[in-house]
Design a protein around this motif. Structure first.
Motif, PDB file in Angstrom:
ATOM      1  N   HIS A 159       0.822  -1.217   0.000  1.00  0.00           N
ATOM      2  CA  HIS A 159       0.000   0.000   0.000  1.00  0.00           C
ATOM      3  C   HIS A 159       0.853   1.264   0.000  1.00  0.00           C
ATOM      4  N   HIS A 160       2.115   1.159   0.437  1.00  0.00           N
ATOM      5  CA  HIS A 160       3.005   2.312   0.364  1.00  0.00           C
ATOM      6  C   HIS A 160       3.403   2.636  -1.074  1.00  0.00           C
ATOM      7  N   LEU A 161       3.145   1.715  -1.982  1.00  0.00           N
ATOM      8  CA  LEU A 161       3.527   1.860  -3.383  1.00  0.00           C
ATOM      9  C   LEU A 161       2.320   2.125  -4.271  1.00  0.00           C
ATOM     10  N   GLY A 162       1.239   2.544  -3.643  1.00  0.00           N
ATOM     11  CA  GLY A 162       0.032   2.850  -4.392  1.00  0.00           C
ATOM     12  C   GLY A 162      -0.845   1.657  -4.670  1.00  0.00           C
ATOM     13  N   ASP A 163      -0.474   0.490  -4.171  1.00  0.00           N
ATOM     14  CA  ASP A 163      -1.240  -0.721  -4.413  1.00  0.00           C
ATOM     15  C   ASP A 163      -2.486  -0.745  -3.527  1.00  0.00           C
ATOM     16  N   ASP A 164      -3.394  -1.654  -3.846  1.00  0.00           N
ATOM     17  CA  ASP A 164      -4.595  -1.859  -3.049  1.00  0.00           C
ATOM     18  C   ASP A 164      -4.193  -2.261  -1.637  1.00  0.00           C
ATOM     19  N   ALA A 165      -4.652  -1.507  -0.642  1.00  0.00           N
ATOM     20  CA  ALA A 165      -4.272  -1.793   0.742  1.00  0.00           C
ATOM     21  C   ALA A 165      -4.752  -3.164   1.189  1.00  0.00           C
ATOM     22  N   GLY A 166      -5.816  -3.678   0.591  1.00  0.00           N
ATOM     23  CA  GLY A 166      -6.325  -4.980   0.970  1.00  0.00           C
ATOM     24  C   GLY A 166      -5.597  -6.139   0.336  1.00  0.00           C
ATOM     25  N   ALA A 167      -4.690  -5.856  -0.588  1.00  0.00           N
ATOM     26  CA  ALA A 167      -3.952  -6.928  -1.256  1.00  0.00           C
ATOM     27  C   ALA A 167      -2.847  -7.456  -0.344  1.00  0.00           C
ATOM     28  N   LEU A 168      -2.438  -8.684  -0.594  1.00  0.00           N
ATOM     29  CA  LEU A 168      -1.385  -9.324   0.205  1.00  0.00           C
ATOM     30  C   LEU A 168      -0.077  -9.289  -0.578  1.00  0.00           C
ATOM     31  N   ARG A 169       0.372  -8.074  -0.852  1.00  0.00           N
ATOM     32  CA  ARG A 169       1.570  -7.891  -1.663  1.00  0.00           C
ATOM     33  C   ARG A 169       2.576  -6.993  -0.948  1.00  0.00           C
ATOM     34  N   PHE A 170       3.851  -7.200  -1.268  1.00  0.00           N
ATOM     35  CA  PHE A 170       4.913  -6.369  -0.717  1.00  0.00           C
ATOM     36  C   PHE A 170       6.107  -6.377  -1.654  1.00  0.00           C
ATOM     37  N   LYS A 171       6.989  -5.405  -1.431  1.00  0.00           N
ATOM     38  CA  LYS A 171       8.253  -5.366  -2.159  1.00  0.00           C
ATOM     39  C   LYS A 171       9.364  -5.907  -1.277  1.00  0.00           C
ATOM     40  N   ALA A 172      10.183  -6.790  -1.852  1.00  0.00           N
ATOM     41  CA  ALA A 172      11.384  -7.280  -1.176  1.00  0.00           C
ATOM     42  C   ALA A 172      12.595  -6.844  -1.985  1.00  0.00           C
ATOM     43  N   ALA A 173      13.490  -6.097  -1.345  1.00  0.00           N
ATOM     44  CA  ALA A 173      14.715  -5.629  -1.992  1.00  0.00           C
ATOM     45  C   ALA A 173      15.818  -6.655  -1.749  1.00  0.00           C
ATOM     46  N   THR A 174      16.142  -7.414  -2.762  1.00  0.00           N
ATOM     47  CA  THR A 174      17.087  -8.525  -2.610  1.00  0.00           C
ATOM     48  C   THR A 174      18.538  -8.069  -2.545  1.00  0.00           C
ATOM     49  N   SER A 175      18.785  -6.797  -2.860  1.00  0.00           N
ATOM     50  CA  SER A 175      20.150  -6.267  -2.834  1.00  0.00           C
ATOM     51  C   SER A 175      20.693  -6.103  -1.423  1.00  0.00           C
ATOM     52  N   MET A 176      19.840  -6.303  -0.430  1.00  0.00           N
ATOM     53  CA  MET A 176      20.268  -6.146   0.967  1.00  0.00           C
ATOM     54  C   MET A 176      20.898  -7.426   1.523  1.00  0.00           C
ATOM     55  N   LEU A 177      21.092  -8.433   0.682  1.00  0.00           N
ATOM     56  CA  LEU A 177      21.458  -9.772   1.163  1.00  0.00           C
ATOM     57  C   LEU A 177      22.893 -10.165   0.862  1.00  0.00           C
ATOM     58  N   TYR A 178      23.743  -9.228   0.502  1.00  0.00           N
ATOM     59  CA  TYR A 178      25.085  -9.583   0.034  1.00  0.00           C
ATOM     60  C   TYR A 178      26.128  -9.623   1.137  1.00  0.00           C
ATOM     61  N   GLY A 179      25.741  -9.269   2.354  1.00  0.00           N
ATOM     62  CA  GLY A 179      26.681  -9.298   3.462  1.00  0.00           C
ATOM     63  C   GLY A 179      26.619  -8.029   4.282  1.00  0.00           C
ATOM     64  N   ASP A 180      27.104  -8.125   5.508  1.00  0.00           N
ATOM     65  CA  ASP A 180      27.062  -6.984   6.422  1.00  0.00           C
ATOM     66  C   ASP A 180      28.314  -6.121   6.360  1.00  0.00           C
ATOM     67  N   THR A 181      29.360  -6.620   5.725  1.00  0.00           N
ATOM     68  CA  THR A 181      30.617  -5.881   5.649  1.00  0.00           C
ATOM     69  C   THR A 181      31.004  -5.670   4.189  1.00  0.00           C
TER      70      THR A 181
END
Length: 418
Positions: free
Chosen positions: A361-383
């Protein structure tokens, strides 16, 4: 405008930082940052640019504008240096376009969470139009024609249509045929096309054809780009725009430059030094771009596999570093857990599993929908070391620090519905 909230992705990123500092173990998929270290030659150019301490031209110095002209020309958009403007990020350029061009704004739904607020800050109506089943980043053509008709009947004045190639939030790229359809509608309806191509150099397969609206409808297309995503320079704030040639394009550019002169003056000199080097694309930059696109693609495809295996419907990612799953097939099971919309799905993932996503819903989508964005670029490591290791790996999915976080995500979505 009093009472406005901070952009939801930035607010979420700050919240995650605070909770992590307090000792919580979170997997952060809610922020679209290319989580990689700055490339060493870029650091060298930044240091060399320290001597550029004068204001300089508002649109940018001759060297950076010449480099940008070459960048666009190599992408089949012949460009002169006087057609481009640089700025501290593409966000200010998009806002300056809203300040310069009258009329309401047509947006794909869902889309990046900044387009609509920028239009609204200028008193414009942001009109969301559903995306096609095949991809995001562009409105469905039939729905776009209907939205224009309906908006005009209601007294609105749609003048601008925004497209994102490749797309944030779905991680997909509209094919050439679809781009041509949107351009034909823009010609018929006399719309300005704003083509946000900041992810253009993050197409996973180098053989994929990227068609810009500026190739099809050059007289009515402004293209924006930057180095935040392709070269992981989000904090350096380097953006650029290409304007159409001819009198109307010059008026658009002049309007943006006028706004820039009163808001940000010019892109910081050291950043212009970086931009002139990066947009000239010497071999080492081209190699870095190719390596980052491979990494983004490998991890995004794996997260997509996990989402689909857990029961979601999800467009296969082909560009950028996002997936946008839809858990509608599991609505009944999730409802039994109190999960009935995008907000409660987000809260359930955080509270039960420590996995953070950006609710649809933060992206203009229907608030009742069961959708989200996952940013996969956050998974490459902590350092920085782990991230560089992921970038260099023939198969980043086999690295322990990448494999472990992917396993946690897989376990989360396996357990999402008991």
């Amino acid at each position: 405008m009093p009472g406005r909230n901070v952009s939801p992705n930035l607010a979420l990123n700050q919240l995650v930082a605070e909770r992590t500092a307090a000792g919580e173990s979170l997997v952060h998929l809610g922020f679209g940052e290319a989580r990689l270290p700055a490339f060493a030659p870029l650091l060298d150019r930044l240091a060399a640019g320290a001597r550029r301490n004068a204001y300089g031209p508002v649109a940018g110095g001759p060297d950076v504008r010449e480099a940008l002209a070459g960048y666009f020309t190599r992408r089949r958009m012949p460009t002169d240096a006087d057609q481009v403007v640089v700025a501290p990020g593409s966000k200010p350029l998009l806002m300056a376009l809203n300040m310069t061009v009258p009329g309401d704004v047509l947006l794909p739904r869902p889309c990046w969470n900044t387009y609509a607020p920028q239009a609204e800050f200028m008193g414009k109506k942001a009109i969301g139009v559903p995306i096609p089943d095949s991809c995001g980043g562009v409105p469905d053509p039939a729905a776009l024609r209907e939205a224009i008709r309906a908006a005009r009947l209601l007294g609105h004045d749609p003048r601008i249509v925004v497209v994102t190639l490749p797309d944030n939030p779905t991680g997909t790229l509209a094919p050439p045929a679809l781009v041509r359809e949107i351009c034909a509608i823009a010609e018929d309806e006399d719309l300005l096309i704003v083509s946000d191509e900041i992810y253009r150099d993050v197409v996973h397969d180098p053989a994929t054809e990227v068609l810009s609206p500026a190739e099809v409808a050059p007289r009515r297309t402004v293209v924006t780009t930057g180095l935040s995503k392709s070269l992981a320079l989000g904090g350096w704030r380097i953006g650029a725009a290409r304007f159409p040639e001819g009198p109307w394009g010059r008026r658009l550019r002049d309007g943006v430059v006028s706004a820039a002169s009163e808001v940000w003056s010019t892109l910081a000199g050291p950043m212009q030094e970086v931009a002139a080097y990066a947009f000239a694309e010497p071999p080492e930059i081209r190699d870095r771009l190719a390596a980052t696109a491979r990494l983004h693609g490998a991890v995004a495809r794996e997260v997509h596999r996990i989402m689909v295996a857990s029961g979601a419907v999800c467009r296969p990612p082909t560009g950028a570093f996002y997936v946008y799953p839809d858990f509608e097939p599991l609505r009944g099971e999730l409802a039994a857990l109190g999960v009935t919309d995008s907000l409660s799905l987000h809260e359930h993932l955080v509270d039960e599993f420590g996995v953070v996503v950006l609710a649809g819903h933060h992206l203009g989508d229907d608030a009742g929908a069961l959708r989200f964005k996952a940013a996969t670029s956050m998974l490459y490591g902590d350092t920085a070391g782990q991230q560089e290791q992921a970038l260099a790996a023939a198969d980043p999915l086999t690295l322990p620090h990448v494999r472990d976080v992917l396993l946690r995500i897989e376990e989360t979505f396996t357990k999402l519905v008991p």
